[in-house]
Design a protein around this motif. Structure first.
Motif, PDB file in Angstrom:
ATOM      1  N   ARG A 191     -15.317 -39.385  24.309  1.00  0.00           N
ATOM      2  CA  ARG A 191     -14.969 -40.675  23.713  1.00  0.00           C
ATOM      3  C   ARG A 191     -15.881 -40.980  22.530  1.00  0.00           C
ATOM      4  O   ARG A 191     -17.050 -40.591  22.496  1.00  0.00           O
ATOM      5  N   LYS A 192     -15.281 -41.712  21.581  1.00  0.00           N
ATOM      6  CA  LYS A 192     -16.070 -42.211  20.444  1.00  0.00           C
ATOM      7  C   LYS A 192     -15.400 -43.492  19.977  1.00  0.00           C
ATOM      8  O   LYS A 192     -14.309 -43.457  19.413  1.00  0.00           O
ATOM      9  N   GLN A 224     -16.197 -28.788  10.295  1.00  0.00           N
ATOM     10  CA  GLN A 224     -15.912 -28.614   8.876  1.00  0.00           C
ATOM     11  C   GLN A 224     -16.056 -29.924   8.096  1.00  0.00           C
ATOM     12  O   GLN A 224     -15.594 -30.978   8.540  1.00  0.00           O
ATOM     13  N   TYR A 225     -16.686 -29.813   6.931  1.00  0.00           N
ATOM     14  CA  TYR A 225     -16.769 -30.922   5.974  1.00  0.00           C
ATOM     15  C   TYR A 225     -15.957 -30.489   4.756  1.00  0.00           C
ATOM     16  O   TYR A 225     -16.341 -29.546   4.057  1.00  0.00           O
ATOM     17  N   VAL A 236     -11.068 -35.123   7.629  1.00  0.00           N
ATOM     18  CA  VAL A 236     -12.373 -35.628   8.043  1.00  0.00           C
ATOM     19  C   VAL A 236     -12.516 -35.416   9.545  1.00  0.00           C
ATOM     20  O   VAL A 236     -11.633 -35.792  10.317  1.00  0.00           O
ATOM     21  N   PHE A 237     -13.621 -34.809   9.942  1.00  0.00           N
ATOM     22  CA  PHE A 237     -13.881 -34.527  11.360  1.00  0.00           C
ATOM     23  C   PHE A 237     -14.013 -35.813  12.163  1.00  0.00           C
ATOM     24  O   PHE A 237     -14.668 -36.770  11.727  1.00  0.00           O
ATOM     25  N   LEU A 238     -13.375 -35.824  13.360  1.00  0.00           N
ATOM     26  CA  LEU A 238     -13.462 -36.985  14.240  1.00  0.00           C
ATOM     27  C   LEU A 238     -14.218 -36.657  15.528  1.00  0.00           C
ATOM     28  O   LEU A 238     -15.197 -37.307  15.874  1.00  0.00           O
ATOM     29  N   TRP A 243     -10.644 -32.433  16.444  1.00  0.00           N
ATOM     30  CA  TRP A 243      -9.616 -33.303  15.868  1.00  0.00           C
ATOM     31  C   TRP A 243     -10.112 -33.836  14.529  1.00  0.00           C
ATOM     32  O   TRP A 243     -11.282 -34.219  14.396  1.00  0.00           O
ATOM     33  N   TYR A 244      -9.183 -33.847  13.563  1.00  0.00           N
ATOM     34  CA  TYR A 244      -9.487 -34.321  12.220  1.00  0.00           C
ATOM     35  C   TYR A 244      -8.465 -35.366  11.800  1.00  0.00           C
ATOM     36  O   TYR A 244      -7.321 -35.359  12.262  1.00  0.00           O
TER      37      TYR A 244
END
Lengths: 116, 115
Positions: A58-59, B104-105, A45-47, A35-36
């Protein structure tokens, strides 16, 4: 044919509530799902990442589930804040055509708006 | 300290022209990518390079030619631009190529408008 769908183009919720976004897929056997978050005019942005043998990850205020039987991932943001307003993208990860290279295929995104 | 940077941020040009977009990453990653995001916000992979070698090529017209002079740089050259090439192009990098290492960045994107 292979398809990834994020169930709604837009989701509006009130601050403090839990936002739940859905990612459904057909004719895929993904090994991982990511998920981004994407803000206007910026790159994603990577989540979170979840593997096919994990049910939940979870985060902080984020939670992701992955149900390979239903072919669905749910993304939850608890105690949502206006700053959480953004587009959220799911991405399925599988090997690119007969190789060992992982390839991401993205859903079209859900625009989340959290109202104060 | 920008992790993945792209230049230019905006590119407006006429049909038929040739243009290039540059990308650099300072994350020490081995793998770099080009993605295209169209007006409907679909983000699609175009190319992937690992240590300067092309590993994924997603049936992109051969007017698009990526070049990786070293593993920190991946440029995209587009010949004979067409109206349908108008989109936002994102560069990205990842620590590796495998399914576990390809988080990915993304760079900030280059908005290409073809008139």
């Amino acid at each position: 044919s292979q398809k990834i769908e994020q169930n709604s183009e837009a989701l509006n919720i009130q601050e403090g509530k839990t936002a739940t976004l859905t990612c459904n897929y057909t004719n895929y056997s993904p090994a991982y799902l990511q998920w981004y978050r994407q803000d206007p005019g910026r790159g994603p942005v990577f989540l979170l990442l979840i593997r096919e043998n994990e049910k939940e990850k979870r985060k902080e205020r984020l939670k992701v589930t992955f149900d390979t039987t239903l072919k669905q991932s749910l993304f939850h943001i608890t105690a949502s804040q206006p700053a959480d307003s953004a587009t959220y993208l799911c991405a399925l990860v599988r090997n690119a055509g007969g190789t060992s290279y992982g390839k991401l295929t993205f859903g079209q995104g859900t625009i989340l708006t959290v109202h104060p | 300290d920008t992790a993945v940077s792209q230049t230019p941020k905006y590119l407006v040009t006429q049909m038929g022209n040739d243009k290039s977009i540059k990308c650099e990453q300072n994350l020490g990653h081995d793998t770099m990518y080009w993605y295209k995001q169209d007006s409907k916000k679909f983000l699609k992979i175009m190319f992937s390079y690992n240590n300067k070698e092309l590993i994924i090529n997603e049936t992109v017209p051969n007017r698009f030619s990526p070049k990786s002079p070293d593993k920190a740089h991946l440029n995209l050259h587009i010949n004979s631009l067409e109206l349908g090439d108008s989109a936002v192009y994102f560069c990205a990098s990842s620590p590796g190529t495998g399914r576990r290492t390809n988080t990915q960045y993304f760079g900030p994107g280059t908005r290409l408008t073809v008139l």
